[in-house]
Design a protein around this motif. Structure first.
Motif, mmCIF file in Angstrom:
data_model
loop_
_atom_site.group_PDB
_atom_site.id
_atom_site.type_symbol
_atom_site.label_atom_id
_atom_site.label_comp_id
_atom_site.label_asym_id
_atom_site.label_seq_id
_atom_site.Cartn_x
_atom_site.Cartn_y
_atom_site.Cartn_z
ATOM 1 N N THR A 1 -4.528 -2.270 2.294
ATOM 2 C CA THR A 1 -4.347 -1.916 3.701
ATOM 3 C C THR A 1 -5.278 -2.719 4.605
ATOM 4 O O THR A 1 -4.874 -3.176 5.674
ATOM 5 C CB THR A 1 -4.621 -0.419 3.913
ATOM 6 N N LEU A 2 -6.530 -2.895 4.165
ATOM 7 C CA LEU A 2 -7.471 -3.678 4.973
ATOM 8 C C LEU A 2 -6.938 -5.094 5.181
ATOM 9 O O LEU A 2 -6.991 -5.630 6.286
ATOM 10 C CB LEU A 2 -8.838 -3.718 4.300
ATOM 11 N N ILE B 1 -6.669 5.349 -6.625
ATOM 12 C CA ILE B 1 -5.598 5.221 -5.632
ATOM 13 C C ILE B 1 -6.188 4.833 -4.285
ATOM 14 O O ILE B 1 -5.733 3.895 -3.629
ATOM 15 C CB ILE B 1 -4.814 6.549 -5.478
ATOM 16 N N VAL B 2 -7.231 5.569 -3.884
ATOM 17 C CA VAL B 2 -7.820 5.313 -2.566
ATOM 18 C C VAL B 2 -8.279 3.864 -2.465
ATOM 19 O O VAL B 2 -7.989 3.180 -1.484
ATOM 20 C CB VAL B 2 -9.001 6.274 -2.305
ATOM 21 N N SER C 1 0.830 -1.196 0.000
ATOM 22 C CA SER C 1 0.000 0.000 0.000
ATOM 23 C C SER C 1 0.864 1.245 0.000
ATOM 24 O O SER C 1 0.559 2.237 -0.666
ATOM 25 C CB SER C 1 -0.951 -0.005 1.193
ATOM 26 N N GLU C 2 1.967 1.187 0.731
ATOM 27 C CA GLU C 2 2.817 2.374 0.745
ATOM 28 C C GLU C 2 3.485 2.584 -0.612
ATOM 29 O O GLU C 2 3.693 3.723 -1.035
ATOM 30 C CB GLU C 2 3.878 2.245 1.838
ATOM 31 N N ILE D 1 -8.223 4.200 8.208
ATOM 32 C CA ILE D 1 -7.593 3.629 7.016
ATOM 33 C C ILE D 1 -7.859 4.519 5.804
ATOM 34 O O ILE D 1 -6.986 4.734 4.967
ATOM 35 C CB ILE D 1 -8.093 2.197 6.770
ATOM 36 N N LEU D 2 -9.078 5.072 5.745
ATOM 37 C CA LEU D 2 -9.401 5.974 4.640
ATOM 38 C C LEU D 2 -8.503 7.200 4.660
ATOM 39 O O LEU D 2 -8.019 7.649 3.629
ATOM 40 C CB LEU D 2 -10.859 6.401 4.723
ATOM 41 N N PHE E 1 -2.595 14.798 -1.757
ATOM 42 C CA PHE E 1 -2.914 15.677 -2.874
ATOM 43 C C PHE E 1 -4.311 15.431 -3.423
ATOM 44 O O PHE E 1 -4.980 16.356 -3.884
ATOM 45 C CB PHE E 1 -1.875 15.588 -3.995
ATOM 46 N N PHE E 2 -4.778 14.195 -3.322
ATOM 47 C CA PHE E 2 -6.157 13.933 -3.769
ATOM 48 C C PHE E 2 -7.150 14.506 -2.757
ATOM 49 O O PHE E 2 -8.138 15.143 -3.142
ATOM 50 C CB PHE E 2 -6.379 12.437 -3.948
ATOM 51 N N LEU F 1 1.184 4.506 -2.820
ATOM 52 C CA LEU F 1 1.143 5.925 -2.448
ATOM 53 C C LEU F 1 2.427 6.649 -2.854
ATOM 54 O O LEU F 1 2.382 7.793 -3.322
ATOM 55 C CB LEU F 1 0.935 6.066 -0.938
ATOM 56 N N VAL G 1 -5.258 1.342 -2.360
ATOM 57 C CA VAL G 1 -4.562 1.379 -1.073
ATOM 58 C C VAL G 1 -5.467 0.833 0.020
ATOM 59 O O VAL G 1 -5.038 0.065 0.887
ATOM 60 C CB VAL G 1 -4.116 2.822 -0.744
ATOM 61 N N LEU G 2 -6.740 1.208 -0.036
ATOM 62 C CA LEU G 2 -7.685 0.751 0.974
ATOM 63 C C LEU G 2 -7.754 -0.772 1.017
ATOM 64 O O LEU G 2 -7.683 -1.381 2.087
ATOM 65 C CB LEU G 2 -9.073 1.333 0.649
ATOM 66 N N TYR H 1 -5.594 7.373 5.736
ATOM 67 C CA TYR H 1 -4.267 6.975 5.298
ATOM 68 C C TYR H 1 -4.247 6.674 3.806
ATOM 69 O O TYR H 1 -3.297 7.018 3.104
ATOM 70 C CB TYR H 1 -3.829 5.737 6.085
ATOM 71 N N ALA H 2 -5.309 6.036 3.326
ATOM 72 C CA ALA H 2 -5.319 5.576 1.936
ATOM 73 C C ALA H 2 -5.498 6.723 0.952
ATOM 74 O O ALA H 2 -5.192 6.580 -0.222
ATOM 75 C CB ALA H 2 -6.420 4.540 1.731
ATOM 76 N N THR H 3 -6.009 7.852 1.425
ATOM 77 C CA THR H 3 -6.214 8.970 0.519
ATOM 78 C C THR H 3 -4.922 9.771 0.439
ATOM 79 O O THR H 3 -4.477 10.313 1.439
ATOM 80 C CB THR H 3 -7.334 9.884 1.028
ATOM 81 N N PRO H 4 -4.308 9.850 -0.735
ATOM 82 C CA PRO H 4 -3.093 10.650 -0.832
ATOM 83 C C PRO H 4 -3.429 12.111 -0.516
ATOM 84 O O PRO H 4 -4.514 12.576 -0.890
ATOM 85 C CB PRO H 4 -2.680 10.516 -2.303
ATOM 86 N N LEU I 1 0.563 1.913 9.242
ATOM 87 C CA LEU I 1 0.399 0.514 9.540
ATOM 88 C C LEU I 1 1.494 -0.063 10.354
ATOM 89 O O LEU I 1 1.268 -0.788 11.295
ATOM 90 C CB LEU I 1 0.286 -0.219 8.242
#
Lengths: 362, 379
Positions: free
Chosen positions: A299-300, A291-292, A241-242, B178-179, B186-187, A245, A295-296, B181-184, B13
C-alpha cells in the motif's frame, strides 16, 4: 513488484534521460522527496521482504506448513513459544512460525495470479469496449458498474463457491481464490482503460493510422494499448494489497485453502479466535502481523506512486515540474487538467532545477 | 461525462482516483443554497434516470449470483449430500423443482424476487426475507456504531492532516490511515479482544449482550431488534450499560477501518480547497485559521465526502461479515457465515441478492442527496 512492469515513454524530452532514470520505480524514487520518499522507500523495503520471504519459504521456515511431528515426536497442541517453536504451535499442532512464513508464498501466488488475470481480461474488455463503442460498450459499462458497487468480499465468496464449492487443494485453492478476486478487480481495469481508450481514440495519430489503412487490431494493440497502460502499475499495486486482504477474508470465513495443502493467514486467524478467548496470543499475532506488514508495504508503494502521479497531491513545485506532462502521468484520465483547484498553471510554470536528482526541463 | 463518478466502490486507495474525479473544480461556496430551490427540470429528470438505473443493476447482480451459485449443482445436494440417501435427495430435488432446466428455474426465481420472495433456507426452513429482517437489525446497529466512530476519528484527523500537509503530523496521520486499512478487521478485532477483554478484562469478549439482558430484551413488547433502542425503552440502566459495553469493541473495530478512509478522503479534498483563491482571500481578510479550516475549506470539500461516505455501505457490509464473525455479533454477516459453513447456498444466494438490492437503493439515495446539495451533479 512493479519494477517489472514496463512503462511507455510518452514524449521526446523523456528520451534524453538515461535508461536507469526511466525505469518506473527508480524514476519515482528520484522524483519524490521528504516524507513521500520515506514512504515510498519504506514500502519498497517491506514489499521486498515479503517477496523474499515468499520465495525463500522452503529455506527459511523451520518446518513444513502441514508438518505435525519433528524428530522427537509430535509438536503438541497450543505449545507456548519455545526454542523449538519460536511462535509456539496451533490447536491443530502446526508450527506457527512456519505456517506464517509459508503463508507469504500462498499470498504472493494468489496476488500474482489474480492481478495478471484481471489485467488481461480487464484491459482487453476496456480496449474493445472503448474503441468500438456501441451497444457492447453500454452493456459492459452497466455490468461493470453493477459489480463495482457490490461488496467485494460477498462477490468473492459467491465466486469461490461457484469455482470450488468452497475448498480445494493448493493450486486449486490458489486459483479459486485468485479467480474470485479477479472478478472483483476486472471492473477497475476496465473503467480506467476504457476511459483512456475513448480519449486516445480521437487523437490525431489514431486517425492517421486509420487513414493509412491499419487494421483495427493493429490500432488497438499498437497505438491505443501502448498509450493507455501508464496507469496500470498504479492500479496494480493498489489491487495487490486488496487481493491479500480479500484472500485473508475468504480464508477467515473458511473459504480458502485447506490447511494440509497450503498455509493461509486468514484461515489460521479464524482458528485463533477461540485461542484468544482463552488467552493464547501466539497463534493470532504472527499471521495477523504478517498480513498487516504485507498490505502495508504494498500500500505504501501504491499510495506514493499515486501521489506522485497526481499533481494535486504531489508535494512541491519542483517535483511537479520534474514529472513531465501532467496529463501523461495522472491516474484520472483526462481529468487532471480541470480537477486541480490549484490549477496547473501554478504547478507547471516551467521552472528549471538542477541538482539533487530532479531533472531540468528544457 | 456521466454524472456518477462517485459510484465507484471506494477502497482506501482507489479513493484517490475516485475523489480526484469526484471533486469538481474548486466549488465556490456561493449560490448553491439558492440553486437548490430553483429546481430546473434537471433534478427531476436526474432522479428519474438514476432510479431507473437501479433496475439493470439489481437485475445484473441477481442474475450473476444465480448463475454462479447454480454452477456448483443443485443446492440440496450441497447442503444435505451425504446425510440423506440418494433416493431421498432425489425426492427433495424434484419437490423443490431443481431438476428442471436452469433457464426455467431462473425465470421462476426472477418472478419470485419481483414479488419479494427470496426463497427459503434449506438448513432451517426459514424465509430469507425473515432471516434478513431478524438479523439485519443487529448489522444496522453495528454499522451505526462504526459510522459514529469513523466520523469522530476520521474527519477531524483528516482536517489536521490537510492543514499540516507534508509536515510531521500529516506523515503520522497518513501512515495511521494506511495502518487502519492494512489491518484486516478480524485481526484488529482479535487484538482488541486480547487486550481489552482477556488481559485487562474491561469489556466482554463477544456477543451483543449478556444472557440475562438478552432475556429481558426479549420480553419487551414491540421490540425493534436494535438492542440499544430496546434497552433504552426498557429503562433498566444495567441493561443499557451491558448493551453499550458489548458494542464498544465491535464498533471501534469496524469504525477504525472506515475512519482510515474518511481521513484520507477529507485530507485529499481539503488539500484541494485549502489552496483555492477564496481561502487565500479569507485569510487576507483576517479570518482565523480554525474558522478558515472548518468553514471555508471544509464545507466545499463536503460534497464528495458525503457521496463517498454513503457508499461505504458496501464496504461496511463486507467488513460487518468479518467483524460479526470475530465478535459473535449475531447479525446478518454472522448468519451468512453460518449458512456458508452449512453449505446452505439457497440462504447465501437469497441474502446476497437482497443485499444487492439494498446496496443499489443506498447508492441511489446517496446520488440524490449529492444532487440536492450540489447542483452541478446533474445531467
Amino acid at each position: 513488484m512493479t519494477v517489472t512492469t514496463p512503462k511507455t515513454v510518452p514524449d521526446a524530452p523523456d528520451r534524453k534521460r538515461s535508461l536507469l532514470s526511466r525505469l518506473p520505480i527508480v524514476h519515482q524514487v528520484r522524483q519524490s522527496m521528504g516524507i513521500q520518499r520515506f514512504m515510498l522507500v519504506a514500502g519498497l523495503v517491506v514489499t521486498g521482504l515479503f517477496i523474499l520471504t515468499a520465495l525463500l519459504a522452503p529455506v527459511i521456515a523451520p518446518y513444513g506448513y502441514s508438518q505435525l511431528r519433528g524428530d522427537d515426536g509430535a509438536f503438541g497442541s497450543q505449545q507456548a513459544p519455545s526454542a523449538d517453536h519460536l511462535f509456539g504451535t496451533t490447536v491443530g499442532g502446526y508450527d506457527v512460525l512456519s505456517r506464517t512464513i509459508w503463508g507469504a508464498q500462498t499470498a504472493l501466488s494468489v496476488v500474482i495470479v489474480a492481478v495478471i488475470l484481471s489485467i488481461f481480461v480487464g484491459v482487453f474488455l476496456g480496449l474493445v469496449s472503448g474503441y468500438f463503442g456501441g451497444w457492447l460498450d453500454r452493456v459492459l459499462v452497466v455490468v461493470c458498474d453493477a459489480i463495482y458497487a457490490f461488496p467485494t468480499l460477498l462477490l468473492a465468496i459467491v465466486m469461490s463457491i461457484a469455482i470450488s464449492g468452497g475448498q480445494s487443494s493448493l493450486w486449486g485453492g490458489v486459483f479459486a481464490a485468485a479467480i474470485s478476486i479477479t472478478v472483483v478487480f476486472i471492473p477497475q481495469y476496465f473503467r480506467v482503460i476504457r476511459a483512456e481508450t475513448v480519449r486516445i481514440k480521437s487523437e490525431a495519430y489514431v486517425e492517421s493510422a486509420k487513414v493509412v489503412g491499419a487494421s483495427n487490431a493493429r490500432i488497438i494493440f499498437r497505438h491505443v494499448l501502448r498509450n493507455a497502460t501508464r496507469t496500470l502499475p498504479l492500479i496494480f499495486t493498489l489491487n495487490a494489497s486488496e487481493a491479500i486482504l480479500t484472500l485473508a477474508g475468504l480464508g477467515f470465513l473458511g473459504f480458502g485453502i485447506e490447511p494440509t495443502s497450503a498455509a493461509e493467514w486468514g484461515f489460521d486467524l479464524n482458528k485463533a479466535i477461540v485461542d484468544v478467548s482463552s488467552g493464547v496470543w501466539w497463534t493470532a499475532l504472527p499471521p495477523g502481523i504478517a498480513i498487516v506488514l504485507a498490505v502495508l508495504g504494498v500500500t505504501l508503494v501504491g499510495e506514493s506512486l499515486n501521489d506522485l502521479a497526481d499533481p494535486r497531491l504531489r508535494g512541491r513545485r519542483r517535483v511537479a515540474a520534474a514529472s513531465g506532462t501532467v496529463a501523461a502521468t495522472s491516474v484520472v484520465p483526462g481529468g487532471a487538467q480541470t480537477a486541480g483547484p490549484a490549477g496547473l498553471g501554478g504547478l507547471e510554470s516551467g521552472e528549471t532545477f538542477g541538482d539533487d536528482g530532479i531533472e531540468t526541463r528544457p | 461525462m456521466r454524472p456518477t463518478p462517485h459510484r465507484r466502490r471506494v477502497l482506501l486507495l482507489s479513493s484517490t482516483l475516485a475523489d480526484a474525479a469526484a471533486t469538481p473544480a474548486a466549488p465556490a461556496p456561493q449560490p448553491s443554497s439558492r440553486a437548490k430551490k430553483r429546481r430546473s427540470g434537471g433534478l427531476g429528470r436526474y432522479i428519474l434516470v438514476r432510479f431507473l438505473l437501479i433496475i439493470p443493476t439489481v437485475f445484473i447482480l441477481v442474475t450473476l449470483v444465480f448463475l454462479l451459485m447454480r454452477t456448483t449443482g443443485d443446492p440440496i445436494t450441497a447442503a444435505l449430500g451425504g446425510r440423506l440417501s440418494g433416493a431421498q435427495l432425489q425426492e427433495r430435488i424434484v419437490a423443490a423443482g431443481y431438476d428442471r432446466p436452469v433457464i426455467v428455474q431462473y425465470f421462476e426465481y426472477l418472478g419470485q424476487i419481483f414479488t419479494g420472495n427470496f426463497g427459503e433456507t434449506i438448513s432451517d426452513n426459514r424465509p430469507v426475507i425473515e432471516v434478513v429482517l431478524t438479523y439485519g437489525a443487529a448489522t444496522l446497529e453495528l454499522a451505526f456504531y462504526a459510522l459514529i466512530v469513523a466520523f469522530i476519528v476520521g474527519i477531524p484527523l483528516g482536517m489536521v492532516a490537510a492543514y499540516f500537509r507534508d509536515r510531521f503530523p500529516d506523515a503520522v496521520l497518513r501512515i495511521l490511515a494506511i495502518l487502519f486499512y492494512a489491518t484486516p478487521v478480524f485481526f484488529a478485532g482479535l487484538l482488541m479482544k486480547l487486550i481489552f477483554s482477556v488481559q485487562l478484562k474491561w469489556l466482554p469478549v463477544s456477543g451483543r449482550a449478556t444472557t440475562s439482558s438478552e432475556l429481558e430484551l426479549q420480553l419487551l413488547d414491540g421490540k425493534t431488534g436494535i438492542y440499544l433502542i430496546d434497552a433504552l425503552r426498557s429503562g433498566n440502566p444495567d441493561v443499557i450499560g451491558d448493551v453499550l459495553a458489548h458494542a464498544i469493541l465491535p464498533g471501534i473495530t469496524l469504525g477504525l477501518l472506515t475512519a482510515g478512509i474518511f481521513l484520507r478522503l477529507v485530507r485529499t479534498n481539503m488539500i484541494g480547497t485549502l489552496s483555492t483563491d477564496y481561502v487565500d482571500a479569507a485569510r487576507s481578510r483576517g479570518v482565523g485559521e480554525l474558522r478558515l479550516v472548518r468553514k471555508h475549506a471544509y464545507r466545499p470539500a463536503l460534497i464528495p465526502i458525503i457521496t463517498v461516505i454513503g457508499l461505504q455501505i458496501a464496504l461496511l457490509l463486507g467488513g460487518a461479515v468479518l467483524t460479526e464473525t470475530t465478535f459473535e455479533w449475531k447479525g446478518l454477516g454472522f448468519q451468512l457465515a453460518e449458512y456458508l459453513q452449512a453449505r446452505d447456498f439457497v440462504a447465501v444466494q437469497g441474502i446476497v441478492a437482497l443485499l444487492a438490492v439494498i446496496v443499489a437503493l443506498t447508492n441511489f439515495i446517496v446520488d440524490v442527496i449529492a444532487a440536492l446539495i450540489d447542483p452541478r451533479v446533474r445531467y
